[in-house]
Design an enzyme around this catalytic site. Sequence first.
Site, PDB file in Angstrom:
ATOM      1  CB  CYS A  51      -0.945   0.016   1.203  1.00 11.26           C
ATOM      2  SG  CYS A  51      -2.590  -0.672   0.844  1.00 11.26           S
ATOM      3  CB  CYS A  82      30.064   7.418 -15.973  1.00 18.44           C
ATOM      4  SG  CYS A  82      28.881   8.500 -15.173  1.00 18.44           S
TER       5      CYS A  82
END
Length: 639
Positions: free
Chosen positions: A162, A174
Amino acid sequence: MAELVGPLRKQLADSLSSCRVLVVGAGGIGCELLKNLVLTGFKNIEVIDLDTIDVSNLNRQFLFQKKHVGKSKAQVAKESVLRFCPSANITAYHDSIMNPDYNVEFFRNFQLVMNALDNRAARNHVNRMCLAADIPLIESGTAGYLGQVTVIKKGQTECYECQPKPTQKTFPGCTIRNTPSEPIHCIVWAKYLFNQLFGEEDADQEVSPDTADPEAAWNPADAAARATASDQDGDIKRVSTKEWARSTGYDPIKLFNKLFKDDIMYLLTMDKLWKKRKAPLPLEWEEINQLGSQEQVIGSGLKDQQVLGVQGYAQLFQHSVETLRSQLKEKGDGAELVWDKDDPPAMDFVTAASNLRMNVFSMNMKSRFDVKSMAGNIIPAIATTNAVIAGLIVLEALKILNSDFEQCRTIFLNKQPNPRKKLLVPCALDPPNASCYVCASKPEVTVKLNVHKTMVQALQDKILKEKFGMVAPDVQIEDGKGTILISSEEGETEANNNKFLSDFGIRNGSRLQADDFLQDYTLLVNVIHSEELEKDVEFEVVGDAPDKAPAPSAPEEGKNIANGNKDSAQPSTSSKAVEDDDVLLVDSDEEPSSSTMDTESSNRKRKHHDAETDDASSKRKRLDQQPADDDDEDIIALD
């Protein structure tokens, strides 16, 4: 036994002996829970766990002994628990709860399901199966000294999904490949390297220097002239890591020189990367092995807690590569190894490779224990925490079986007493979230993606399975024709996998109906086409809820609790390495409920700062407690 059952009313005691319950997981919490159940009077128990027993389990999973290492956790737990109560009827399954054999009808055989799991995918699945079967579920988790228990019942409480959970912590490619700045970056790189060399290759886990790094802004032609990576160390070319390694026969010295000398010298040619950073320092095998007696071991005590010198890690790298190479050869052509933190050669390899890279990038090296904690994302498990949580699970189970559901609570176990001097903090259960994409009457989500770049395979694997937790989705386009995009039947729609969504007429505003018949779950997916997603972001879930639904109010504090013996909780040694695959997150408005919220849990709060509000106290109703005697200040009576 009579003494234990005696205090329970006869009707409840009879109910315990006749009801069938399912325990999912036979690890840290599961062992304590199974023992508690039989000693409380439960007679018909089924337990399922896919894992086998490892030596590292023995310090807390007390149903197991050294002679059991390598055997099924579920089966051994059953045999051990029967010694407490030989008359109990226990069925053990050495299997995954996500196996299609355990369908909705299987779950309907039980009056109650209790989770003792350690990963989010399985928790999500059991949550959905219990919702589909309309069976109460008791969810639990521990992380070090922290723990919690909550009850989930269809239509009456929030389900496990929920509230949004923190997404898995990831790092830009990178950073991993070119500019690591923290030990965790090197450890992730080493795990990627293991897969590239010995496991399943993944283009997203490349370890060689990233020439496309936008920050580098270098001229490849100029750099090539300056790069000093030579052909003398294995005819090094810019080819796939595995292909090159195979060509050298997995020679550990050639691997070492490529990874820690040639690749680093190649990185140094990207001048712009090092203008504001300390440049890396290449390592060369021959130079390191001339260090000889100069090498020192840092730290004392257990071997795993010592930090070796560069030469020590170089030798460990060599030994682990040779061992893994032999394992690969034994498996035959085309075989692959799977990284496991409990596999010594694999752990040795990641420890050595990550530490050598740390040294290259001028970071303090880490012990094997620390690397394992971060690589496996382990919070050291504490037996007493598991014991407390298992006891609380049984207390909530008794309430459910006694038809006392309104007395059920979410209960937090804190590391230190809160301002009210309580270690155990009960909170009222929240009602279902109207915008939940799992338990709402008509689950619906909105996904933003580029229909011209997103393939059907990515929709299936990364969106429906990974993000939305489906196991075997079937997808139909709501185009008036009922076009089948994805079928769970093997081979039926395989030809669609490498096609783009736009090839099927999917565009901005298209709607897809995704069904998972195993979970008895249907999800409507609204597609928003966008060409402005951030770099490396394939899709976004809009608000983690449908556009038309109100955004769920975010609590002021969130606690991420997970069973500490698996791979997704916050590591004990680095606040930066957070992979929350097995996070159980339920919120409390206890005024920061304990100092753990300010210290231990501060880095595990939900990362939704923009949604935080000051009225979080309305999120959960605090249960007023009557003043107690001083001797009972840290005890909560649970009816």
